[in-house]
Design a protein around this motif. Structure first.
Motif, PDB file in Angstrom:
ATOM      1  N   CYS A 148     -84.473  85.644 -65.041  1.00 20.00           N
ATOM      2  CA  CYS A 148     -84.304  85.566 -63.581  1.00 20.00           C
ATOM      3  C   CYS A 148     -83.286  84.505 -63.174  1.00 20.00           C
ATOM      4  N   TYR A 149     -82.924  83.616 -64.096  1.00 21.01           N
ATOM      5  CA  TYR A 149     -81.951  82.563 -63.790  1.00 21.01           C
ATOM      6  C   TYR A 149     -80.519  82.947 -64.166  1.00 21.01           C
ATOM      7  N   GLU A 150     -80.326  84.147 -64.657  1.00 22.64           N
ATOM      8  CA  GLU A 150     -78.980  84.612 -64.997  1.00 22.64           C
ATOM      9  C   GLU A 150     -78.352  85.338 -63.820  1.00 22.64           C
ATOM     10  N   SER A 151     -77.035  85.389 -63.799  1.00 26.22           N
ATOM     11  CA  SER A 151     -76.315  85.953 -62.651  1.00 26.22           C
ATOM     12  C   SER A 151     -76.407  87.471 -62.559  1.00 26.22           C
ATOM     13  N   LYS A 152     -76.849  88.125 -63.633  1.00 32.27           N
ATOM     14  CA  LYS A 152     -76.921  89.593 -63.599  1.00 32.27           C
ATOM     15  C   LYS A 152     -78.008  90.100 -62.657  1.00 32.27           C
ATOM     16  N   GLY A 153     -78.934  89.226 -62.282  1.00 35.50           N
ATOM     17  CA  GLY A 153     -79.993  89.609 -61.360  1.00 35.50           C
ATOM     18  C   GLY A 153     -79.824  88.952 -60.008  1.00 35.50           C
ATOM     19  N   GLU A 154     -80.928  88.473 -59.435  1.00 33.38           N
ATOM     20  CA  GLU A 154     -80.890  87.855 -58.113  1.00 33.38           C
ATOM     21  C   GLU A 154     -80.595  86.362 -58.180  1.00 33.38           C
ATOM     22  N   GLY A 155     -80.593  85.795 -59.390  1.00 36.53           N
ATOM     23  CA  GLY A 155     -80.422  84.356 -59.524  1.00 36.53           C
ATOM     24  C   GLY A 155     -79.034  83.960 -59.978  1.00 36.53           C
ATOM     25  N   GLY A 156     -78.975  82.849 -60.693  1.00 42.80           N
ATOM     26  CA  GLY A 156     -77.694  82.379 -61.204  1.00 42.80           C
ATOM     27  C   GLY A 156     -77.664  80.871 -61.301  1.00 42.80           C
ATOM     28  N   GLY A 157     -76.554  80.358 -61.788  1.00 41.52           N
ATOM     29  CA  GLY A 157     -76.414  78.925 -61.983  1.00 41.52           C
ATOM     30  C   GLY A 157     -75.178  78.377 -61.306  1.00 41.52           C
ATOM     31  N   ILE A 158     -75.253  77.088 -60.969  1.00 40.46           N
ATOM     32  CA  ILE A 158     -74.126  76.387 -60.354  1.00 40.46           C
ATOM     33  C   ILE A 158     -74.102  74.966 -60.915  1.00 40.46           C
ATOM     34  N   ILE A 159     -72.927  74.409 -61.087  1.00 45.13           N
ATOM     35  CA  ILE A 159     -72.793  73.042 -61.590  1.00 45.13           C
ATOM     36  C   ILE A 159     -72.752  72.086 -60.409  1.00 45.13           C
ATOM     37  N   GLN A 160     -73.630  71.095 -60.446  1.00 48.24           N
ATOM     38  CA  GLN A 160     -73.646  70.042 -59.442  1.00 48.24           C
ATOM     39  C   GLN A 160     -73.318  68.709 -60.124  1.00 48.24           C
ATOM     40  N   GLY A 161     -73.210  67.657 -59.324  1.00 47.08           N
ATOM     41  CA  GLY A 161     -72.843  66.371 -59.887  1.00 47.08           C
ATOM     42  C   GLY A 161     -73.966  65.724 -60.667  1.00 47.08           C
ATOM     43  N   THR A 162     -75.125  65.569 -60.023  1.00 46.01           N
ATOM     44  CA  THR A 162     -76.250  64.886 -60.639  1.00 46.01           C
ATOM     45  C   THR A 162     -77.545  65.608 -60.288  1.00 46.01           C
ATOM     46  N   ALA A 163     -78.632  65.220 -60.981  1.00 45.43           N
ATOM     47  CA  ALA A 163     -79.937  65.793 -60.670  1.00 45.43           C
ATOM     48  C   ALA A 163     -80.365  65.427 -59.250  1.00 45.43           C
ATOM     49  N   SER A 164     -79.974  64.245 -58.779  1.00 45.85           N
ATOM     50  CA  SER A 164     -80.317  63.843 -57.411  1.00 45.85           C
ATOM     51  C   SER A 164     -79.685  64.785 -56.391  1.00 45.85           C
ATOM     52  N   GLU A 165     -78.456  65.186 -56.652  1.00 47.16           N
ATOM     53  CA  GLU A 165     -77.771  66.145 -55.778  1.00 47.16           C
ATOM     54  C   GLU A 165     -78.470  67.496 -55.804  1.00 47.16           C
ATOM     55  N   VAL A 166     -78.899  67.900 -57.000  1.00 49.82           N
ATOM     56  CA  VAL A 166     -79.628  69.168 -57.145  1.00 49.82           C
ATOM     57  C   VAL A 166     -80.923  69.132 -56.347  1.00 49.82           C
ATOM     58  N   VAL A 167     -81.691  68.057 -56.497  1.00 53.15           N
ATOM     59  CA  VAL A 167     -82.976  67.960 -55.812  1.00 53.15           C
ATOM     60  C   VAL A 167     -82.784  68.000 -54.299  1.00 53.15           C
ATOM     61  N   LEU A 168     -81.794  67.289 -53.790  1.00 55.22           N
ATOM     62  CA  LEU A 168     -81.530  67.337 -52.347  1.00 55.22           C
ATOM     63  C   LEU A 168     -81.176  68.751 -51.903  1.00 55.22           C
ATOM     64  N   THR A 169     -80.343  69.422 -52.683  1.00 53.99           N
ATOM     65  CA  THR A 169     -79.960  70.796 -52.354  1.00 53.99           C
ATOM     66  C   THR A 169     -81.190  71.697 -52.297  1.00 53.99           C
ATOM     67  N   ALA A 170     -82.095  71.515 -53.262  1.00 51.79           N
ATOM     68  CA  ALA A 170     -83.308  72.343 -53.312  1.00 51.79           C
ATOM     69  C   ALA A 170     -84.255  72.005 -52.166  1.00 51.79           C
ATOM     70  N   VAL A 171     -84.422  70.727 -51.855  1.00 51.85           N
ATOM     71  CA  VAL A 171     -85.340  70.323 -50.793  1.00 51.85           C
ATOM     72  C   VAL A 171     -84.901  70.899 -49.443  1.00 51.85           C
ATOM     73  N   VAL A 172     -83.625  70.790 -49.137  1.00 53.79           N
ATOM     74  CA  VAL A 172     -83.137  71.316 -47.851  1.00 53.79           C
ATOM     75  C   VAL A 172     -83.270  72.838 -47.815  1.00 53.79           C
ATOM     76  N   ALA A 173     -82.951  73.504 -48.915  1.00 50.84           N
ATOM     77  CA  ALA A 173     -83.090  74.967 -48.960  1.00 50.84           C
ATOM     78  C   ALA A 173     -84.553  75.373 -48.811  1.00 50.84           C
ATOM     79  N   ALA A 174     -85.467  74.615 -49.441  1.00 49.13           N
ATOM     80  CA  ALA A 174     -86.899  74.914 -49.332  1.00 49.13           C
ATOM     81  C   ALA A 174     -87.383  74.745 -47.893  1.00 49.13           C
ATOM     82  N   ARG A 175     -86.922  73.703 -47.247  1.00 45.74           N
ATOM     83  CA  ARG A 175     -87.295  73.456 -45.849  1.00 45.74           C
ATOM     84  C   ARG A 175     -86.863  74.606 -44.956  1.00 45.74           C
ATOM     85  N   GLU A 176     -85.602  75.002 -45.102  1.00 48.58           N
ATOM     86  CA  GLU A 176     -85.069  76.065 -44.243  1.00 48.58           C
ATOM     87  C   GLU A 176     -85.660  77.425 -44.581  1.00 48.58           C
ATOM     88  N   ARG A 177     -86.013  77.644 -45.848  1.00 49.12           N
ATOM     89  CA  ARG A 177     -86.653  78.917 -46.217  1.00 49.12           C
ATOM     90  C   ARG A 177     -87.994  79.067 -45.517  1.00 49.12           C
TER      91      ARG A 177
END
Length: 521
Positions: A131-160
């Protein structure tokens, strides 16, 4: 600087970098400078006229090198590693040369498409759920740090959650006001040992934060039962848990939360975004012996690990995998007129600007591509396994001296944590008084014996830790968990060897015996 001057300067720089890596083990790992050392060594303002490269290059040794902590040294055993490699450096050079902002596919198609491909390579290499591969509904992206990733996820979770709860409400001020009211009651959750980035992300997102207990009795891991209790406690107060950071390799001890139990619990709370932060330990998933940790990830919303910690890709490079990329797109996709183009409008290309907070992005996939191709899967597995064995070797040395050391958490992903045992104080007691086993520290029937032992152990461990770092030969870090102060040792740099761990063990024994001796006088 023209091309011929660049060629000459680059040759000098490459030779110096090679020399630095060949001799880094001979340098004191910590600098001996005082705060503010650099300003008196530099002019008060930028030069009016340009300077020759030879003058600039000479200042690397004169003013920069004295102020460096040498993270690539095998004597750097603090935090977690921040590994580098020559293929990764070459990737950085090419990225700097091409120098594209790369927010849209059309900005440089190769930048976008190589990122999609190498992220799929990584997903397969780590045996992540499909489910984390791009052939389906998911995929991957390169971010700078884990802190940046967590912030991205938290804001997306809030808005979802807002989108789901207000799906039937028309756009307008009433909806905006209702969303703002909801945000004030939302709570992001994380293990009490999760990285501080989750709490920081909650602050930035304008929501609350609560930690989930992960006591020593549970090996510093969050259990499904503990998470459920925290969720229900929040709900009983009228709050709305919307996000949880699970850890695969916590910062303090490399603990792994109860991923299987939390995966089962996730079905009861579909509106809570569960993110797995595997910033350091996630690299170990390249080895089959760790891939039993992967199946529960299919039940979660996102996963990340930092290639710049333990997988030889230069900082910064954090791999962020998302189960449903639409959750990011619905939050971050804003398309003003100046970003519109036929390729984006066609829906046939990926624009990674819609998956993240910033607009622009660097060509970071190049360095991953170079490292994966240079080392190969087998080379990366050997690299990880060597450090795991080094951790076990250091652990065995600690357990060989139970008179001095107590292991708090045995070697896990190369990290061992321990504290120094205080010398047992001499106490007088009547000859006919028994020696109760539960009073192992004072043997005088003192109810607070365990607390006294802990306080003494904390104090002596802190003192030994500070003396080791003050010596400057090695750099270690410490932490406190469940009231216990302990020292962390992880040897996972490119040039790590048993001889350095043997030496740091000798240094620890030396200072421990000295401090214990002074304390018993």
């Amino acid at each position: 600087m023209d091309s011929s001057q660049f060629r000459e300067a680059a040759h000098i720089a490459i030779d110096e970098i090679i020399q630095y890596y060949d001799t880094v083990a001979d340098r004191p790992v910590l600098p001996s400078v005082a705060p503010g050392y650099l300003r008196p060594l530099l002019p008060p303002s930028a030069p009016e006229e340009g300077e020759p490269w030879t003058a600039i290059q000479s200042d690397i040794d004169r003013v920069i090198m004295p102020g460096l902590t040498h993270w690539q040294s095998p004597k750097f055993m603090a935090f977690f590693p921040c590994n580098s490699s020559f293929p990764g450096m070459l990737g950085e050079m090419y990225s700097g040369a091409f120098n594209a902002a790369a927010f849209n596919w059309i900005c440089s198609p190769a930048v976008t498409e190589l990122e999609t491909i190498v992220m799929d390579w990584l997903a397969k290499l780590l045996k992540l759920p499909e489910c984390y591969e791009s052939k389906g509904e998911g995929g991957g992206i390169i971010q700078g740090t884990a802190s940046e990733v967590v912030l991205t996820a938290v804001v997306a979770a809030r808005e979802r959650l807002i989108r789901r709860r207000l799906a039937d409400m028309p756009e307008g001020e009433d909806r905006i006001d209702k969303a703002a009211e909801m945000r004030g009651k939302m709570v992001a959750l994380g293990s009490e040992h999760a990285h501080s980035s989750t709490q920081k992300a909650a602050i930035i997102a304008g929501t609350r934060y609560r930690s989930v207990p992960a006591p020593r009795s549970e090996n510093f891991s969050v259990t499904a039962a503990a998470l459920r209790r925290t969720i229900e406690e929040c709900k009983a107060k009228g709050l709305e848990p919307f996000y949880f950071t699970a850890t695969l390799g916590s910062t303090a001890t490399c603990a792994v939360d109860d991923l299987a139990g939390i995966a089962a619990l996730a079905a009861d709370y579909p509106d809570i975004w569960i993110h797995v932060d595997a910033a350091y330990a996630g690299s170990a998933l390249v080895c089959p012996e760790y891939q039993h940790l992967c199946p529960p990830l299919a039940s979660f919303d996102s996963f990340n690990f930092n290639l710049h910690k333990w997988l030889l890709v230069n900082f910064d490079c954090s791999a962020f995998f998302i189960k449903r990329r639409k959750d990011l797109l619905d939050t971050y996709s804003i398309v003003p007129a100046y970003l519109r183009n036929n390729f984006t409008e066609s829906g046939l290309v990926t624009d990674y600007r819609d998956w993240q907070i910033p607009l622009g992005r660097r060509f970071r996939s190049l360095k991953i591509w170079f490292v994966l191709r240079t080392y190969g899967a087998q080379g990366l597995r050997e690299f990880i396994r060597r450090h795991v064995k080094l951790g076990e070797y250091f652990n065995s040395m600690l357990t060989s001296r139970p008179d001095i050391f107590t292991v708090v958490t045995p070697a896990a992903f190369g990290l061992t944590t321990f504290h120094i045992n205080p010398r047992t104080p001499k106490v007088s007691s009547p000859a006919n008084r028994p020696d109760p086993a539960h009073e192992a520290y004072t043997n005088d029937f003192t109810p607070s014996a365990d607390a006294q032992f802990r306080e003494a152990a904390n104090q002596i461990s802190k003192e030994v830790y500070e003396k080791v770092n003050a010596q400057g030969e090695f750099f270690l870090t410490s932490t406190v968990a469940d009231g216990v102060y302990f020292i962390r040792v992880v040897s996972a740099t490119l040039n790590a060897e048993e001889k350095y761990l043997k030496r740091v063990f000798e240094v620890l024994v030396q200072f421990a015996e000295k401090v214990r001796s002074e304390g018993s006088e």
